[in-house]
Enzyme design. Structure first.
Site, PDB file in Angstrom:
ATOM      1  N   LYS A  93       0.867  -1.186   0.000  1.00  0.00           N
ATOM      2  CA  LYS A  93       0.000   0.000   0.000  1.00  0.00           C
ATOM      3  C   LYS A  93       0.902   1.233   0.000  1.00  0.00           C
ATOM      4  CE  LYS A  93      -1.610   2.977   2.518  1.00  0.00           C
ATOM      5  NZ  LYS A  93      -1.540   4.106   1.572  1.00  0.00           N
ATOM      6  N   GLU A 122       9.799   1.145  10.535  1.00  0.00           N
ATOM      7  CA  GLU A 122      10.815   2.157  10.209  1.00  0.00           C
ATOM      8  C   GLU A 122      10.130   3.505  10.389  1.00  0.00           C
ATOM      9  OE1 GLU A 122      13.902   1.657   9.579  1.00  0.00           O
ATOM     10  OE2 GLU A 122      13.982  -0.482   9.119  1.00  0.00           O
ATOM     11  N   CYS A 151      13.908  10.731   6.483  1.00  0.00           N
ATOM     12  CA  CYS A 151      13.884  10.367   7.903  1.00  0.00           C
ATOM     13  C   CYS A 151      15.269  10.477   8.516  1.00  0.00           C
ATOM     14  CB  CYS A 151      13.338   8.954   8.066  1.00  0.00           C
ATOM     15  SG  CYS A 151      14.232   7.777   7.047  1.00  0.00           S
ATOM     16  N   GLU A 203      10.298  16.522  13.994  1.00  0.00           N
ATOM     17  CA  GLU A 203      10.918  16.352  12.670  1.00  0.00           C
ATOM     18  C   GLU A 203      10.557  17.566  11.821  1.00  0.00           C
ATOM     19  OE1 GLU A 203       9.217  12.451  11.399  1.00  0.00           O
ATOM     20  OE2 GLU A 203      11.202  12.151  10.544  1.00  0.00           O
TER      21      GLU A 203
HETATM   22  P1  NAP Z   1       2.561   8.584   7.483  1.00  0.00           P
HETATM   23  O1  NAP Z   1       1.553   9.651   7.524  1.00  0.00           O
HETATM   24  O2  NAP Z   1       2.782   7.778   8.716  1.00  0.00           O
HETATM   25  O3  NAP Z   1       2.140   7.637   6.263  1.00  0.00           O
HETATM   26  C1  NAP Z   1       2.906   6.529   5.873  1.00  0.00           C
HETATM   27  C2  NAP Z   1       2.018   5.500   5.209  1.00  0.00           C
HETATM   28  O4  NAP Z   1       1.065   5.034   6.170  1.00  0.00           O
HETATM   29  C3  NAP Z   1       1.214   6.027   4.036  1.00  0.00           C
HETATM   30  O5  NAP Z   1       1.119   5.011   3.062  1.00  0.00           O
HETATM   31  C4  NAP Z   1      -0.142   6.296   4.673  1.00  0.00           C
HETATM   32  O6  NAP Z   1      -1.219   6.222   3.753  1.00  0.00           O
HETATM   33  C5  NAP Z   1      -0.237   5.141   5.630  1.00  0.00           C
HETATM   34  N1  NAP Z   1      -1.182   5.334   6.727  1.00  0.00           N
HETATM   35  C6  NAP Z   1      -1.590   6.487   7.311  1.00  0.00           C
HETATM   36  N2  NAP Z   1      -2.457   6.217   8.308  1.00  0.00           N
HETATM   37  C7  NAP Z   1      -2.611   4.872   8.340  1.00  0.00           C
HETATM   38  C8  NAP Z   1      -3.369   3.975   9.149  1.00  0.00           C
HETATM   39  N3  NAP Z   1      -4.161   4.391  10.139  1.00  0.00           N
HETATM   40  N4  NAP Z   1      -3.273   2.661   8.892  1.00  0.00           N
HETATM   41  C9  NAP Z   1      -2.483   2.206   7.912  1.00  0.00           C
HETATM   42  N5  NAP Z   1      -1.726   2.994   7.116  1.00  0.00           N
HETATM   43  C10 NAP Z   1      -1.784   4.317   7.346  1.00  0.00           C
HETATM   44  O7  NAP Z   1       4.002   9.117   7.092  1.00  0.00           O
HETATM   45  P2  NAP Z   1       4.395  10.043   5.863  1.00  0.00           P
HETATM   46  O8  NAP Z   1       4.019  11.432   6.206  1.00  0.00           O
HETATM   47  O9  NAP Z   1       3.907   9.456   4.597  1.00  0.00           O
HETATM   48  O10 NAP Z   1       5.980   9.865   5.855  1.00  0.00           O
HETATM   49  C11 NAP Z   1       6.837  10.649   6.609  1.00  0.00           C
HETATM   50  C12 NAP Z   1       7.276   9.898   7.849  1.00  0.00           C
HETATM   51  O11 NAP Z   1       7.905   8.684   7.484  1.00  0.00           O
HETATM   52  C13 NAP Z   1       8.299  10.664   8.637  1.00  0.00           C
HETATM   53  O12 NAP Z   1       8.020  10.561  10.005  1.00  0.00           O
HETATM   54  C14 NAP Z   1       9.601   9.938   8.305  1.00  0.00           C
HETATM   55  O13 NAP Z   1      10.613  10.085   9.270  1.00  0.00           O
HETATM   56  C15 NAP Z   1       9.139   8.543   8.173  1.00  0.00           C
HETATM   57  N6  NAP Z   1      10.088   7.747   7.382  1.00  0.00           N
HETATM   58  C16 NAP Z   1      10.846   6.822   8.024  1.00  0.00           C
HETATM   59  C17 NAP Z   1      11.770   6.075   7.321  1.00  0.00           C
HETATM   60  C18 NAP Z   1      12.632   5.050   8.000  1.00  0.00           C
HETATM   61  O14 NAP Z   1      13.209   4.236   7.303  1.00  0.00           O
HETATM   62  N7  NAP Z   1      12.730   5.046   9.322  1.00  0.00           N
HETATM   63  C19 NAP Z   1      11.904   6.273   5.943  1.00  0.00           C
HETATM   64  C20 NAP Z   1      11.113   7.228   5.313  1.00  0.00           C
HETATM   65  C21 NAP Z   1      10.189   7.954   6.050  1.00  0.00           C
HETATM   66  P3  NAP Z   1      -1.853   7.546   3.099  1.00  0.00           P
HETATM   67  O15 NAP Z   1      -0.773   8.147   2.283  1.00  0.00           O
HETATM   68  O16 NAP Z   1      -2.954   7.013   2.275  1.00  0.00           O
HETATM   69  O17 NAP Z   1      -2.285   8.409   4.232  1.00  0.00           O
END
Ligand code: NAP
Length: 487
Positions: free
Chosen positions: A184, A260, A294, A391
Site C-alpha cells: 500500500k 521504520e 527520515c 521532525e
Molecule cells: P505517514 O503519515 O505515517 O504515512 C505513511 C504511510 O502510512 C502512508 O502510506 C499512509 O497512507 C499510511 N497510513 C496512514 N495512516 C494509516 C493507518 N491508520 N493505517 C495504515 N496505514 C496508514 O508518514 P508520511 O508522512 O507518509 O511519511 C513521513 C514519515 O515517514 C516521517 O516521520 C519519516 O521520518 C518517516 N520515514 C521513516 C523512514 C525510515 O526508514 N525510518 C523512511 C522514510 C520515512 P496515506 O498516504 O494514504 O495516508
C-alpha cells in the site's frame, strides 16, 4: 486511472499502469487525486480500494503463496535480478515520475531509482544464501537444526518521501524469503509504485506474488488485512504516530511487525573537523530530498571554535541553491509534498525566531504557486525549541553551539527518536568514543549519507523496530524453525 495531459507528456506511456494490481490483473478506477506539488495542479487520478479489494488482494497473495514458496531460490533470485535490470533500463522515466509526484529534484530522483533498484540486486543475491544452523546441545541430549521459513503473507505500507526505495527495500527481501506481498503506497505518490509493479510483471513476478492497492481508507483496509489470519507480517515505514496505531492493531492478531519510523538526527561538528568536508556532509544530510528524509540532519550541534565559520559556510551554500519544480533539470531544491508540510515548517521556524533564533538565510515560506519553502539556516536557536524536538522534514538547518563532548552527547540524546546521527571530527578515536554513547541505530562518521542496501537500516527508541537491508533484512520475512533431532 486517468492521466492529466501534462503528466502524459512527461511520462513513458509504457509505465502508465492501470490502477489496483491484484492477482496479476489491473483494475482501473478513480477517487484518489495525485497533485504536482510544484503547482498544486492535478497530475492523475488513481483507484481507491475498498475493503473488498483488500480481501481480494489477500486471497490473491494466498493463492500464489505455496507456488512462490516452492519456487527454487535461484529462480526467485533471477526474477528479482530482471526486475533490477528493468528498473535500471527505465531509470530516467521512473526518476521523472518521482520528480513529478513527489517534487524532489531530478538529481535526487535519479539517486533514489539507483538506490531502489539496488535492493532488488542485493536481495537477488541474498535469496540464494538463506542461512540455516546446526548445533550440539550442551548436555549432548540431541542436535539442534534451525531452518528459516517464509513468514507468510506480508502487508507493506510505504511513505511518500521515497516512493520507489521504500517499496523495493521491503519487496526485495520479502520475495527473496519466499513471501507474497500486498503493497500500500502513500496516496500522494502512487504512480511510481504502479509503474514498478508493471516492471515486476515484465520481469516475470507470477500473478498474486506482488499486489498493489491505493486507498483513501488506509486504516480500514489495513485493519481488515491484519485481522485476516493468513497475514503474518506487517512492514511499515512512516511516522511514529501511525506506527504506534499499527503496532496496537497488529497486536490483536499477534502479527510480526517491522517498523521504520520517524527521526530527529543530530549532526555534531567538533572543533577539529575538516570544515569543508563537514559542510559538504551537512548539505547532503540536510538537503537530500530538500530535507524530506527520515535520516535528514534535524539539529546541527557545532562546537564553539568552529561555529561561526560553519554557519557562514552553510549559509552561503544554502543561499546558492536553485529552487524550482523537481522535473526542471536546473532545480536543486524542489517543493514540499503538501501545503500542510509548508505550514508545519513555517510554524517551527516562526516559533524558533520568536524564541530568539536568527535566520541567516530564508525563514519564510515562498508565496508563488506550489508548496515551496526556501533553504533556511537558523542560528542562536534555544535547545528546547519545538524545532529541536519535532521532525522538520524540510530545508531548514537549525544550528546550536556547544562547548564539551559531554554536552554534545547529552543534547544529541535529548529526543524520543534514535534513527540516525552524524559526527564530524578528524580524531577518529574521539568520534568512535562519542558515537558509542549516542543512542541511534545508524551513525555517519565524516559522512553525510549512510543509506546502502548492504547495510542494516533502522532505528532505536521511538524510531522503530527491526532492520531493513543488509544480510539481516531477509530474516524480517522469515521464521526460524527449530528441529530437535536425535540420531
Ligand atoms: P505517514 O503519515 O505515517 O504515512 C505513511 C504511510 O502510512 C502512508 O502510506 C499512509 O497512507 C499510511 N497510513 C496512514 N495512516 C494509516 C493507518 N491508520 N493505517 C495504515 N496505514 C496508514 O508518514 P508520511 O508522512 O507518509 O511519511 C513521513 C514519515 O515517514 C516521517 O516521520 C519519516 O521520518 C518517516 N520515514 C521513516 C523512514 C525510515 O526508514 N525510518 C523512511 C522514510 C520515512 P496515506 O498516504 O494514504 O495516508
Amino acid at each position: 486511472m486517468t492521466f492529466h495531459a501534462k503528466f502524459s507528456g512527461y511520462a513513458d506511456p509504457a509505465l502508465h499502469a492501470m490502477g489496483l494490481y491484484i492477482g496479476g490483473k489491473w483494475q482501473s478506477g478513480s477517487g484518489i487525486t495525485v497533485l504536482d506539488p510544484s503547482t498544486g495542479n492535478l497530475l492523475a487520478e488513481v483507484a481507491d480500494a475498498a475493503i473488498e479489494d483488500a480481501q481480494r488482494a489477500v486471497d490473491a497473495a494466498d493463492a500464489a503463496a505455496a507456488g512462490w514458496r516452492a519456487t527454487p531460490p535461484r529462480q526467485r533470485s533471477e526474477i528479482l535480478r530482471r526486475w533490477y535490470q528493468l528498473m535500471t533500463q527505465h531509470a530516467e522515466e521512473l526518476a521523472t515520475l518521482i520528480a513529478l509526484e513527489n517534487g524532489k529534484a531530478l538529481a535526487d530522483a535519479r539517486g533514489e531509482v539507483a538506490y531502489a533498484a539496488e535492493f532488488f540486486r542485493w536481495y537477488a543475491e541474498e535469496a540464494t544464501r538463506i542461512p540455516g544452523e546446526f548445533r550440539h546441545t550442551p548436555s549432548g541430549s540431541h542436535n539442534i537444526l534451525v531452518d528459516h521459513e517464509p513468514i507468510g503473507i506480508a502487508v507493506l505500507i510505504t511513505p511518500w518521501n521515497f516512493p520507489a526505495a521504500m517499496a523495493t527495500r521491503k519487496i526485495g527481501p520479502a520475495l527473496a524469503a519466499g513471501c507474497t506481498v500486498i503493497l500500500k503506497p502513500a496516496s500522494e505518490t502512487p504512480l511510481t509504485a504502479y509503474a514498478m509493479a508493471r516492471l515486476g510483471e515484465e520481469a516475470g513476478v507470477p500473478p498474486g506474488v506482488v499486489n498493489v492497492l491505493t486507498t483513501s481508507n488506509p486504516g480500514g483496509i489495513t485493519n481488515a488485512m491484519l485481522a485476516d489470519p493468513r497475514v503474518r507480517k506487517l512492514s511499515f515505514t512512516g511516522s511514529t504516530g501511525v506506527g504506534r496505531v499499527l503496532l496496537a492493531e497488529a497486536a490483536k492478531s499477534v502479527v510480526s511487525c517491522s517498523m521504520e519510523l520517524g527521526g530527529n538526527a543530530p549532526f555534531i561538528v567538533f572543533d577539529d573537523a575538516d570544515l569543508e568536508a563537514a559542510l559538504d556532509g551537512a548539505m547532503i544530510a540536510k538537503m537530500r530530498n530538500a530535507g524530506e528524509a527520515c535520516t535528514a540532519a534535524n539539529r546541527f550541534y557545532v562546537q564553539a571554535g568552529i561555529h561561526d565559520a560553519f554557519v557562514a559556510g552553510l549559509t552561503a551554500r544554502m543561499k546558492s541553491l536553485k529552487i524550482g519544480p523537481g522535473y526542471d533539470p536546473e532545480t536543486q531544491c524542489g517543493p514540499m509534498i503538501t501545503q500542510n508540510a509548508v505550514r508545519k515548517i513555517d510554524r517551527l521556524v516562526s516559533e524558533a525566531l520568536a524564541a530568539g533564533a536568527r535566520a541567516t538565510t530564508g525563514g519564510k515560506p515562498l508565496t508563488e504557486n506550489g508548496y515551496f519553502y526556501p533553504p533556511t539556516v537558523l542560528e542562536n536557536v534555544p535547545v528546547n525549541a519545538s524545532i529541536a524536538r519535532e521532525e522538520i522534514f524540510g530545508p531548514v538547518a537549525p544550528v546550536y553551539k556547544f562547548e564539551s563532548d559531554d554536552e554534545a552527547i547529552r543534547l544529541a540524546n535529548n529526543t524520543e527518536y534514535g534513527l540516525a546521527a552524524y559526527i564530524y571530527s578528524r580524531d577518529l578515536k574521539r568520534a568512535m568514543k562519542v558515537g558509542k554513547r549516542i543512542e541511534t541505530g545508524m551513525l555517519g562518521i565524516n559522512r553525510g549519507l549512510m543509506s546502502d542496501p548492504a547495510a542494516p537500516f533502522g532505528g532505536v527508541k521511538h524510531s522503530g523496530l527491526g532492520r531493513e537491508g543488509g544480510v539481516t533484512g531477509i530474516l524480517e520475512f522469515m521464521e526460524p524453525k527449530y528441529y530437535a533431532v536425535d540420531y
